[in-house]
Design a protein around this motif. Structure first.
Motif, PDB file in Angstrom:
ATOM      1  N   ILE A  11       0.861  -1.187   0.000  1.00  0.00           N
ATOM      2  CA  ILE A  11       0.000   0.000   0.000  1.00  0.00           C
ATOM      3  C   ILE A  11       0.893   1.231   0.000  1.00  0.00           C
ATOM      4  O   ILE A  11       1.763   1.372   0.860  1.00  0.00           O
ATOM      5  N   PHE A  12       0.685   2.108  -0.957  1.00  0.00           N
ATOM      6  CA  PHE A  12       1.513   3.295  -1.117  1.00  0.00           C
ATOM      7  C   PHE A  12       0.770   4.558  -0.700  1.00  0.00           C
ATOM      8  O   PHE A  12      -0.456   4.667  -0.852  1.00  0.00           O
ATOM      9  N   GLY A 117      -2.268  -1.215  -3.338  1.00  0.00           N
ATOM     10  CA  GLY A 117      -3.250  -0.261  -2.847  1.00  0.00           C
ATOM     11  C   GLY A 117      -2.650   1.127  -2.669  1.00  0.00           C
ATOM     12  O   GLY A 117      -1.428   1.308  -2.722  1.00  0.00           O
ATOM     13  N   LEU A 118      -3.512   2.089  -2.458  1.00  0.00           N
ATOM     14  CA  LEU A 118      -3.106   3.481  -2.276  1.00  0.00           C
ATOM     15  C   LEU A 118      -3.936   4.091  -1.162  1.00  0.00           C
ATOM     16  O   LEU A 118      -5.147   3.876  -1.084  1.00  0.00           O
ATOM     17  N   ILE A 119      -3.277   4.859  -0.290  1.00  0.00           N
ATOM     18  CA  ILE A 119      -3.972   5.671   0.713  1.00  0.00           C
ATOM     19  C   ILE A 119      -3.404   7.074   0.627  1.00  0.00           C
ATOM     20  O   ILE A 119      -2.189   7.269   0.758  1.00  0.00           O
ATOM     21  N   ALA A 142      -7.724   2.401  -4.701  1.00  0.00           N
ATOM     22  CA  ALA A 142      -7.194   3.710  -4.318  1.00  0.00           C
ATOM     23  C   ALA A 142      -8.150   4.325  -3.313  1.00  0.00           C
ATOM     24  O   ALA A 142      -9.335   4.515  -3.603  1.00  0.00           O
ATOM     25  N   VAL A 143      -7.643   4.614  -2.131  1.00  0.00           N
ATOM     26  CA  VAL A 143      -8.459   5.150  -1.042  1.00  0.00           C
ATOM     27  C   VAL A 143      -8.030   6.588  -0.774  1.00  0.00           C
ATOM     28  O   VAL A 143      -6.874   6.852  -0.421  1.00  0.00           O
ATOM     29  N   PHE A 144      -8.957   7.516  -0.952  1.00  0.00           N
ATOM     30  CA  PHE A 144      -8.687   8.932  -0.750  1.00  0.00           C
ATOM     31  C   PHE A 144      -9.470   9.426   0.469  1.00  0.00           C
ATOM     32  O   PHE A 144     -10.673   9.174   0.581  1.00  0.00           O
ATOM     33  N   SER A 145      -8.783  10.140   1.340  1.00  0.00           N
ATOM     34  CA  SER A 145      -9.399  10.587   2.595  1.00  0.00           C
ATOM     35  C   SER A 145     -10.665  11.397   2.362  1.00  0.00           C
ATOM     36  O   SER A 145     -11.651  11.265   3.099  1.00  0.00           O
ATOM     37  N   THR A 161      -8.454  -0.266   3.842  1.00  0.00           N
ATOM     38  CA  THR A 161      -7.747  -0.530   2.587  1.00  0.00           C
ATOM     39  C   THR A 161      -7.311  -1.987   2.495  1.00  0.00           C
ATOM     40  O   THR A 161      -7.455  -2.625   1.437  1.00  0.00           O
ATOM     41  N   ALA A 162      -6.787  -2.523   3.585  1.00  0.00           N
ATOM     42  CA  ALA A 162      -6.392  -3.939   3.585  1.00  0.00           C
ATOM     43  C   ALA A 162      -7.589  -4.838   3.291  1.00  0.00           C
ATOM     44  O   ALA A 162      -7.498  -5.792   2.513  1.00  0.00           O
ATOM     45  N   GLU A 163      -8.713  -4.511   3.902  1.00  0.00           N
ATOM     46  CA  GLU A 163      -9.922  -5.305   3.674  1.00  0.00           C
ATOM     47  C   GLU A 163     -10.334  -5.255   2.204  1.00  0.00           C
ATOM     48  O   GLU A 163     -10.723  -6.267   1.622  1.00  0.00           O
TER      49      GLU A 163
END
Length: 256
Positions: A11-12, A117-119, A142-145, A161-163
């Motif tokens: 995850i980056f 993944g991305l956070i 890709a997860v954006f706050s 994100t892991a889920e």
């Protein structure tokens, strides 16, 4: 340290880890330059500003105007509008112009079977051109706050994100530059924190040594991470299991 045989996902972080305005040589003046504010002062306050922007609760105009008027009471409305227009174009340029090394490294990691993944702690305006970026198709999630209303270093955003990747946190490496206490947050969530220094070298080299204690592994580039993973996965298990080993540094960081 990571159990290398069990690492299945990476995850980056996005800004200042995989991309940056500075490395991409985004055209035009920076926001503080346009607003007549010392850049160091501006970014110090920007990082401490209320989280309403990165949580997607207010548009970028709100924090820009809020800080501009606080730090430069003489700022004019025309300057604020120019800063907003220029910022929009600079982020567009940055997301569309990715270093070939980064893209190649990401493709190699995907071809090796890792879930990617991305956070990112960000506002909607900063990722307006994400779907057009050559980076976008290289991520499984890709997860954006601003979209999920969670932000680093909150444990929940890492677990979420892991889920979404279908992985347990111990199966994931989290790769970032150390901003927003992200490396500490990742470790609290059960992931192995990795410091990637490529963009910090160009932006804030003195920051590298400050965040090193919060990482278990240091690498300079995405390709370096791929080489490290290739090496670690073929080591005998008894050489990988030591819990008291110092952080791995395959590529020495630059001097500040």
């Amino acid at each position: 340290m990571a159990n290398w045989q069990k690492v299945r996902g990476i995850i980056f972080d996005l800004f200042h880890t995989l991309v940056s305005l500075e490395v991409a040589k985004a055209p035009g003046q920076s926001t503080p330059q346009i607003l007549g504010i010392d850049p160091d002062v501006w970014y110090q306050h920007w990082l401490k500003d209320p989280p309403d922007y990165v949580l997607g609760l207010v548009p970028v105009e709100v924090p820009i105007k809020r800080l501009a008027q606080k730090l430069n009471p003489a700022v004019r409305e025309e300057q604020i509008q120019e800063a907003l227009r220029t910022r929009h174009e600079r982020f567009r340029h940055t997301l569309l112009n990715i270093e070939s090394e980064t893209l190649d490294g990401m493709r190699q990691l995907r071809s090796n079977g890792y879930r990617i993944g991305l956070i990112s702690n960000c506002g909607f305006d900063e990722i307006a051109f994400w779907d057009e970026s050559p980076l976008a198709p290289l991520f499984d999630i890709a997860v954006f706050s601003c979209k999920v209303k969670l932000k680093k270093p909150d444990k929940e955003i890492y677990l979420y994100t892991a889920e979404k990747l279908g992985l347990a946190p111990p199966e994931c490496l989290y790769v970032g530059n150390g901003g927003s206490d992200e490396l500490t947050g990742a470790e609290r969530a059960g992931m192995t924190p990795v410091l990637l220094t490529r963009h910090l070298e160009a932006i804030r080299p003195a920051h590298i040594t400050k965040v090193m204690p919060f990482a278990r592994i240091y690498v300079r580039t995405v390709s370096d991470l791929k080489v490290l993973l290739d090496h670690k996965r073929i080591l005998p298990a008894n050489l990988q299991s030591g819990q008291h080993q110092p952080p791995h540094r395959p590529f020495p960081p630059p001097s500040p």
